[in-house]
Motif scaffolding. Structure first.
Motif, mmCIF file in Angstrom:
data_model
loop_
_atom_site.group_PDB
_atom_site.id
_atom_site.type_symbol
_atom_site.label_atom_id
_atom_site.label_comp_id
_atom_site.label_asym_id
_atom_site.label_seq_id
_atom_site.Cartn_x
_atom_site.Cartn_y
_atom_site.Cartn_z
ATOM 1 N N GLN A 207 -4.978 14.518 5.995
ATOM 2 C CA GLN A 207 -6.082 14.937 6.935
ATOM 3 C C GLN A 207 -5.621 16.470 7.147
ATOM 4 N N GLY A 208 -4.451 17.021 6.603
ATOM 5 C CA GLY A 208 -4.186 18.315 7.272
ATOM 6 C C GLY A 208 -3.102 18.224 7.818
ATOM 7 N N VAL A 209 -2.333 19.300 8.010
ATOM 8 C CA VAL A 209 -1.080 19.222 8.904
ATOM 9 C C VAL A 209 -1.406 18.806 10.329
ATOM 10 N N THR A 210 -0.361 18.215 10.710
ATOM 11 C CA THR A 210 -0.379 17.810 12.106
ATOM 12 C C THR A 210 0.950 17.756 12.932
ATOM 13 N N ASP A 232 7.820 4.857 16.479
ATOM 14 C CA ASP A 232 7.217 4.774 14.937
ATOM 15 C C ASP A 232 6.319 5.642 14.852
ATOM 16 N N PHE A 233 5.921 6.379 13.385
ATOM 17 C CA PHE A 233 4.754 7.209 13.562
ATOM 18 C C PHE A 233 3.626 6.429 13.229
ATOM 19 N N ASP A 234 2.649 6.652 13.841
ATOM 20 C CA ASP A 234 1.353 5.779 13.632
ATOM 21 C C ASP A 234 0.821 5.731 12.176
ATOM 22 N N ALA A 235 0.824 4.731 11.656
ATOM 23 C CA ALA A 235 0.166 4.664 10.321
ATOM 24 C C ALA A 235 -1.484 5.173 10.377
ATOM 25 N N ALA A 236 -2.074 5.005 11.494
ATOM 26 C CA ALA A 236 -3.611 5.418 11.496
ATOM 27 C C ALA A 236 -3.651 6.792 11.451
ATOM 28 N N ALA A 237 -2.731 7.755 11.481
ATOM 29 C CA ALA A 237 -2.997 9.034 11.277
ATOM 30 C C ALA A 237 -2.570 9.512 9.998
ATOM 31 N N ALA A 238 -2.406 8.642 9.193
ATOM 32 C CA ALA A 238 -2.002 8.891 7.671
ATOM 33 C C ALA A 238 -3.085 8.183 6.709
ATOM 34 N N GLN A 239 -3.206 8.563 5.557
ATOM 35 C CA GLN A 239 -4.221 8.095 4.417
ATOM 36 C C GLN A 239 -3.615 7.316 3.434
ATOM 37 N N THR A 240 -4.182 6.310 2.910
ATOM 38 C CA THR A 240 -3.704 5.623 1.704
ATOM 39 C C THR A 240 -4.377 6.163 0.307
ATOM 40 N N ASP A 241 -3.603 6.549 -0.778
ATOM 41 C CA ASP A 241 -4.293 6.969 -1.597
ATOM 42 C C ASP A 241 -3.559 6.234 -3.016
ATOM 43 N N ILE A 242 -3.908 7.099 -4.244
ATOM 44 C CA ILE A 242 -3.268 6.387 -5.444
ATOM 45 C C ILE A 242 -1.672 6.452 -5.402
ATOM 46 N N ALA A 246 -0.736 4.385 3.633
ATOM 47 C CA ALA A 246 -0.648 5.146 4.917
ATOM 48 C C ALA A 246 0.590 4.785 5.813
ATOM 49 N N MET A 247 1.176 3.254 5.510
ATOM 50 C CA MET A 247 2.324 2.774 6.129
ATOM 51 C C MET A 247 3.515 3.464 5.507
ATOM 52 N N TYR A 248 3.308 3.560 4.157
ATOM 53 C CA TYR A 248 4.731 4.055 3.377
ATOM 54 C C TYR A 248 4.709 5.598 3.976
ATOM 55 N N ARG A 249 3.606 6.352 4.223
ATOM 56 C CA ARG A 249 3.709 7.679 4.440
ATOM 57 C C ARG A 249 4.225 7.965 6.003
ATOM 58 N N ALA A 250 3.815 6.810 6.940
ATOM 59 C CA ALA A 250 4.200 6.670 8.098
ATOM 60 C C ALA A 250 5.890 6.509 8.165
ATOM 61 N N HIS A 251 6.276 5.581 7.393
ATOM 62 C CA HIS A 251 7.688 5.155 7.394
ATOM 63 C C HIS A 251 8.514 6.575 6.883
ATOM 64 N N ALA A 275 14.047 -6.008 14.054
ATOM 65 C CA ALA A 275 13.381 -7.211 13.464
ATOM 66 C C ALA A 275 12.215 -6.530 12.897
ATOM 67 N N PRO A 276 11.728 -6.969 11.421
ATOM 68 C CA PRO A 276 10.560 -6.533 10.755
ATOM 69 C C PRO A 276 9.204 -6.341 11.462
ATOM 70 N N VAL A 277 8.365 -5.554 11.628
ATOM 71 C CA VAL A 277 7.265 -5.543 12.454
ATOM 72 C C VAL A 277 6.262 -5.946 11.195
ATOM 73 N N VAL A 278 5.612 -7.119 11.793
ATOM 74 C CA VAL A 278 4.207 -7.693 10.849
ATOM 75 C C VAL A 278 3.018 -6.591 11.225
ATOM 76 N N ARG A 279 2.494 -6.153 10.320
ATOM 77 C CA ARG A 279 1.471 -5.208 10.351
ATOM 78 C C ARG A 279 0.240 -5.888 9.787
ATOM 79 N N ALA A 280 -0.797 -5.788 10.583
ATOM 80 C CA ALA A 280 -2.262 -5.974 9.740
ATOM 81 C C ALA A 280 -2.649 -5.592 8.739
ATOM 82 N N GLU A 281 -2.078 -4.294 8.521
ATOM 83 C CA GLU A 281 -2.839 -3.457 7.236
ATOM 84 C C GLU A 281 -2.560 -3.996 6.100
ATOM 85 N N THR A 282 -3.503 -4.274 5.078
ATOM 86 C CA THR A 282 -3.124 -4.509 4.023
ATOM 87 C C THR A 282 -3.436 -3.229 2.997
#
Ligand SMILES: Cc1cc2nc3c(=O)[nH]c(=O)nc-3n(C[C@H](O)[C@H](O)[C@H](O)COP(=O)(O)OP(=O)(O)OC[C@H]3O[C@@H](n4cnc5c(N)ncnc54)[C@H](O)[C@@H]3O)c2cc1C
Length: 471
Positions: A207-210, A232-242, A246-251, A275-282
């Protein structure tokens, strides 16, 4: 591609005059983004205003305690400037990591900032040090300049003369590259001012630089990698694309931020064992584009027309030939412009209609399209099409709502330009297809060999006469 006049002004005043008097003109720096977009029909300037003869836009020099970099300085010029390499090393390293030598030799810092591509490196480097962007009218701080992807605070007639970078105690930019283009899948710039204030700017999220405010305040209080251990950087601020979820980007944001700080403090950048965090995002495996179209015919008629090779050939943009090889299997030759590459795809299309027990008219259909453009690479798409009858209660006229959802993908050399423009290109081609298809449904099916434009004109004239006599 439309025609555009080419202007070559000789002064800053002349450029500003051209921009004021020609509202549809566009500045041309190195053309690395603009010409590719123009070729794809994504922009239609009436004039190109080439900046290369304008004096004073290529300077790199000290400006009191700051650094002045002219808008037309290329990435290569910045990468190799002795002043930058010795005193502003973050900027030199950032420029050296951009794309490849050809692009670095032509692409400019002014063009990159004005373009504000969500995966570009300069917006992060500029925002991390809160540099000033100097225009023909005012000075804009980086905090105010970047608005959202491809959007900046520049107003009509306003353009960038250069950038003033403040001196920092320390700064570093690290990126994880998208392998084909070398744009940032994620890029993190961290800076520390003389007073110990830390800024963290991130590019590549979609979504542009932040900025990452939580990391900034933690690191300003304690300049250690371990300060980031519980952030942890919030994955909600990142996008999923090909390319990535979003979770990988946040990581990646956390990993790169830790590595940047570790490069200065000498600590280990390793992620803490937690401990691994269980996330709802699929994660959807691939990016999707979708659309909806109201078509002036019943679903049964729409379906018949979709199976008609002559109609399809006239409706698919760039389709040079289309043959039915066996029921519901087509072979086509389609020419598509992708950036500076005009690719000819040998395409296979297979339809998988979904029928109900009561009707021979499918309600849903899956189209699997795969095209090979020789040595340039391959394009694939799965398109889900759903038809729904819509009846007008007054006239009882039945039309069809067609919803589509596509998952396109290009690979090979094409991906270097194709993937970055894919969304916009796929949208534009789909829109053209459905506009043509809609026109075809309004009139008689076009005869093989008829020019589409002649055909569309005939349909329009016919509709006009019908409406005229209905009055
Ligand atoms: C394959 C590829 C890979 C790339 N990889 C990276 C990367 O890893 N990192 C990265 O940061 N960038 C990357 N880029 C971007 C590239 O480096 C250029 O900076 C960017 O494309 C802008 O190009 P340009 O300077 O030639 O500007 P142009 O394409 O000429 O112009 C871009 C836009 O800016 C406007 N413009 C130009 N100059 C000014 C000005 N002075 N004032 C106001 N508006 C202006 C133009 O009107 C146009 O709208 C990549 C580009 C390509 C094609």
């Amino acid at each position: 591609m439309n025609a555009a006049a080419y202007l070559r002004p000789q002064s800053i005043a002349e450029v500003s005059e051209c921009l004021t008097s020609l509202p549809e003109a566009q500045l041309l720096a190195g053309g690395q983004s603009l010409l590719a977009a123009w070729r794809l029909g994504l922009c239609m300037p009436t004039h190109f205003i080439d900046l290369q003869d304008v004096p004073d836009l290529n300077d790199i020099r000290p400006d009191d305690d700051a650094l002045w970099v002219g808008a037309m300085c290329t990435h290569a010029q910045i990468a190799h400037s002795p002043l930058i390499v010795s005193q502003f090393p973050m900027l030199g390293a950032l420029a050296r990591g951009i794309a490849d030598a050809q692009i670095r030799n032509v692409g400019t810092i002014g063009g990159a900032l004005a373009n504000n591509d969500p995966a570009a490196c300069w917006p992060a480097g500029v925002l991390a040090v809160n540099a000033d962007i100097v225009t023909n009218r005012r000075v804009i701080s980086a905090d105010d300049f970047f608005q959202s992807l491809f959007s900046t605070a520049l107003q009509d007639g306003e353009w960038i003369l250069g950038v003033r970078f403040p001196r920092m105690a320390w700064a570093r930019y690290l990126k994880f590259e998208q392998a084909a283009s070398r744009f940032a899948l994620v890029g993190v710039a961290v800076s520390r001012s003389m007073k110990g204030q830390v800024r963290v700017a991130i590019t590549g999220l979609g979504q542009g630089v932040t900025r990452w405010a939580a990391a900034e305040s933690a690191l300003s209080a304690q300049w250690h990698v371990r300060t980031l251990n519980n952030l942890d950087f919030d994955a909600a601020a990142a996008q999923t694309d090909i390319h990535a979820s979003a979770m990988y980007r946040a990581h990646l944001v956390s990993v790169l931020c830790r590595r940047a700080v570790a490069a200065e403090t000498g600590e280990s950048a390793a992620m803490p064992a937690r401990a691994p965090v269980v996330r709802a995002e699929t994660m959807p495996a691939q990016a999707r584009i979708q659309g909806s179209q109201l078509l002036p015919a019943s679903p049964a008629h729409v379906w018949r027309q979709l199976l008609e090779p002559a109609v399809l050939q006239l409706c698919i943009p760039g389709c040079a030939s289309l043959t039915l090889t066996q029921p519901e299997h087509y072979q086509a030759v389609v020419k598509i412009g992708l950036g500076p590459i005009a690719a000819t795809f040998e395409t296979q299309v297979t339809l998988f209609p979904e029928l109900t027990q009561t009707s021979q008219t499918p309600v849903r259909c899956r189209l699997v399209v795969s095209g090979q453009a020789g040595a340039l690479g391959e394009g694939k798409a799965t398109i889900l099409v759903q038809l729904q009858a819509i009846e007008d209660p007054q006239t009882q006229h039945v039309s069809t709502r067609l919803d589509w959802q596509a998952t396109p993908e290009v690979t090979g050399k094409l991906a270097q330009l194709g993937n970055r423009f894919m969304d916009a290109t796929a949208r534009s081609l789909s829109q053209q297809f459905f506009n043509r298809f809609s026109a075809a449904l309004s009139g008689d099916a076009p005869a093989r060999g008829t020019s589409f434009f002649l055909y569309a004109l005939t349909v329009k004239v016919k509709q006009w006469f019908q409406r005229f006599f209905e009055r």
